[in-house]
Design an enzyme around this catalytic site. Structure first.
Site, PDB file in Angstrom:
ATOM      1  N   LYS A 149       0.832  -1.212   0.000  1.00 30.07           N
ATOM      2  CA  LYS A 149       0.000   0.000   0.000  1.00 30.07           C
ATOM      3  C   LYS A 149       0.859   1.250   0.000  1.00 30.07           C
ATOM      4  CE  LYS A 149      -4.400  -1.805   0.943  1.00 30.07           C
ATOM      5  NZ  LYS A 149      -5.716  -1.749   1.451  1.00 30.07           N
ATOM      6  N   LYS A 180      -3.795 -10.740  -6.628  1.00 32.07           N
ATOM      7  CA  LYS A 180      -5.051 -10.928  -5.881  1.00 32.07           C
ATOM      8  C   LYS A 180      -6.165 -10.055  -6.458  1.00 32.07           C
ATOM      9  CE  LYS A 180      -6.211  -8.782  -2.080  1.00 32.07           C
ATOM     10  NZ  LYS A 180      -6.676  -8.297  -0.762  1.00 32.07           N
ATOM     11  N   LYS A 219     -10.740  -5.107  -4.230  1.00 28.42           N
ATOM     12  CA  LYS A 219     -11.839  -4.168  -4.483  1.00 28.42           C
ATOM     13  C   LYS A 219     -11.331  -2.791  -4.864  1.00 28.42           C
ATOM     14  CE  LYS A 219     -13.310  -4.154   0.224  1.00 28.42           C
ATOM     15  NZ  LYS A 219     -12.228  -3.704   1.098  1.00 28.42           N
TER      16      LYS A 219
HETATM   17  P1  ATP Z   1      -8.480  -3.380  -0.601  1.00 28.23           P
HETATM   18  O1  ATP Z   1      -8.339  -3.571  -2.068  1.00 28.23           O
HETATM   19  O2  ATP Z   1      -9.196  -2.119  -0.205  1.00 28.23           O
HETATM   20  O3  ATP Z   1      -7.217  -3.640   0.170  1.00 28.23           O
HETATM   21  P2  ATP Z   1      -9.580  -6.032  -0.334  1.00 28.23           P
HETATM   22  O4  ATP Z   1     -10.409  -6.355  -1.531  1.00 28.23           O
HETATM   23  O5  ATP Z   1      -8.250  -6.665  -0.211  1.00 28.23           O
HETATM   24  O6  ATP Z   1      -9.497  -4.464  -0.138  1.00 28.23           O
HETATM   25  P3  ATP Z   1     -10.377  -6.224   2.467  1.00 28.23           P
HETATM   26  O7  ATP Z   1     -11.443  -5.391   3.060  1.00 28.23           O
HETATM   27  O8  ATP Z   1      -8.984  -5.815   2.762  1.00 28.23           O
HETATM   28  O9  ATP Z   1     -10.516  -6.392   0.882  1.00 28.23           O
HETATM   29  O10 ATP Z   1     -10.606  -7.722   2.896  1.00 28.23           O
HETATM   30  C1  ATP Z   1     -11.731  -8.260   3.546  1.00 28.23           C
HETATM   31  C2  ATP Z   1     -11.588  -9.750   3.648  1.00 28.23           C
HETATM   32  O11 ATP Z   1     -11.644 -10.328   2.334  1.00 28.23           O
HETATM   33  C3  ATP Z   1     -10.232 -10.198   4.228  1.00 28.23           C
HETATM   34  O12 ATP Z   1     -10.446 -11.326   5.057  1.00 28.23           O
HETATM   35  C4  ATP Z   1      -9.428 -10.588   3.035  1.00 28.23           C
HETATM   36  O13 ATP Z   1      -8.441 -11.554   3.318  1.00 28.23           O
HETATM   37  C5  ATP Z   1     -10.504 -11.164   2.118  1.00 28.23           C
HETATM   38  N1  ATP Z   1     -10.133 -11.045   0.713  1.00 28.23           N
HETATM   39  C6  ATP Z   1      -9.909  -9.888   0.035  1.00 28.23           C
HETATM   40  N2  ATP Z   1      -9.590 -10.151  -1.243  1.00 28.23           N
HETATM   41  C7  ATP Z   1      -9.601 -11.503  -1.375  1.00 28.23           C
HETATM   42  C8  ATP Z   1      -9.340 -12.393  -2.463  1.00 28.23           C
HETATM   43  N3  ATP Z   1      -9.006 -11.936  -3.655  1.00 28.23           N
HETATM   44  N4  ATP Z   1      -9.437 -13.722  -2.242  1.00 28.23           N
HETATM   45  C9  ATP Z   1      -9.776 -14.201  -1.024  1.00 28.23           C
HETATM   46  N5  ATP Z   1     -10.024 -13.418   0.042  1.00 28.23           N
HETATM   47  C10 ATP Z   1      -9.940 -12.087  -0.112  1.00 28.23           C
END
Ligand code: ATP
Ligand code: LTN
Length: 333
Positions: free
Chosen positions: A115, A197, A200
């Protein structure tokens, strides 16, 4: 909570529209604990401000994330669903735990490194100490299990280290939590770059399937998903795109990989991608319908937020006051 009842805790940031990665990696697994565990699932808005947010968007997404928790099957009568900033004990314990977390430990966190590379103009102290707030979230509830995607494992491990260090100085303060990851779906990859990964906050919306995407959009996104020049649907090293699609298909249909390989034997990637899109869209349709109903009733969502925050505060205050006592803070009756 009952004396020997186990506790599950997790959180999702209202930092964007939720993806099928959030759903398959995290939210879907939250409900597996609802019957036997005391469950706290939080919308972690305080975490979200570590990167700049537009206030109106953050507010709207906070309601949406809570509504999605419920639409994905979390019953607010069986789970404590709430918003992090509405329970001030999180911020208070985070400060105390900051004093038990080492600079070197935080410097090693891969999410911080990623980040800060992505937001080079805003490497604020909150981004750095983010895992300490996450540790406070978890430890406040004497949590046993933390259902998360694999990217959060390192943060939960740091939380364990902080708790163990604190307990060594002040015995029997915190339960040591364990990260729980789904056997399938713990890391859903981007459709545009299957070595990355699905996230969002990805700027390329074609790389990401959102829980609220309509059927046509979902099918179009899967059709465009990056795969390889081979034509056989099989799970193998080097076939990251197909492996990812097989994982998603398996999560939605419950089919094993060898079953999927047989199903698409002699058929091309086109057929397979369509089947993945349909399985995903069909599974999301009832979630979307319930989400729309919930979002139409803000008063109900606010009532649930209030109820959740009151419940969470009750348990959080108990731990906070125990920590204050152990540290030597003067507590007035
Ligand atoms: P950002 O892009 O804002 O960092 P993010 O999509 O990674 O967000 P988070 O709010 O950080 O989402 O994650 C919420 C939950 O979803 C966490 O437990 C995280 O491990 C899970 N998660 C996020 N992206 C994935 C993915 N691609 N596959 C599996 N689990 C995920
Ligand atoms: N850091 C997590 C969100 C999060 C969380 C938590 C997850 C904040 N507090 C406590 C589990 C337990 C993320 O970025 N996905």
């Amino acid at each position: 909570m009952l004396q020997d009842q186990k506790v599950s805790f997790s959180g999702v940031q209202p930092s964007g529209n939720l993806t099928i990665g959030n759903y398959l990696g995290a939210i879907r697994n939250f409900s597996t604990f609802s019957e036997q565990y005391k469950c706290f699932y939080c919308v972690v808005d305080s975490h979200a401000i570590t990167v700049r947010q537009v206030p109106a968007d953050l507010r709207r997404r906070t309601y949406e994330t809570l509504a999605l928790y419920m639409a994905c099957g979390l019953d607010p009568e069986k789970n404590t669903l709430y918003v992090q900033s509405q329970v001030s004990a999180h911020a208070e314990l985070a400060w105390m735990l900051n004093c038990f977390t080492m600079f070197g430990e935080l410097s090693r966190m891969t999410q911080f490194k990623d980040k800060s590379a992505k937001h080079a103009d805003n490497i604020n102290a909150g981004l750095f100490t983010y895992p300490v707030l996450m540790a406070a979230d978890i430890l406040l509830y004497q949590t046993d299990v933390v259902p998360v995607g694999i990217d959060q494992k390192q943060h939960v491990e740091l939380c364990r280290d902080i708790a163990t260090r604190f307990n060594a100085l002040y015995p029997d303060t915190f339960t040591i939590p364990e990260p729980i990851m789904a056997s399938s779906g713990k890391k859903i990859m981007s459709l545009a770059d299957p070595t990355k990964k699905m996230s969002k906050s990805d700027e390329n919306t074609n790389a990401v399937v959102y829980i609220l995407d309509d059927k046509d959009t979902i099918i179009r996104k899967f059709k465009r998903a990056v795969t390889d020049s081979d034509t056989v649907v099989r799970y193998a090293e080097g076939k990251d795109g197909i492996n990812n699609l097989m994982t998603i298909y398996s999560c939605y249909t419950g089919k094993e990989f060898d079953e999927i390989e047989r199903e698409f034997d002699g058929r091309g990637y086109g057929d397979f991608k369509l089947a993945v899109g349909e399985a995903c869209a069909d599974a999301l349709a009832p979630v979307q319908a319930r989400f729309r109903e919930l979002m139409a009733d803000k008063a109900y969502l606010e009532e649930m937020m209030k109820k959740g925050a009151a419940e969470a505060s009750y348990y959080a205050r108990k731990t906070l006051s125990k920590v204050q006592r152990k540290l030597g803070f003067v507590q007035l009756k």
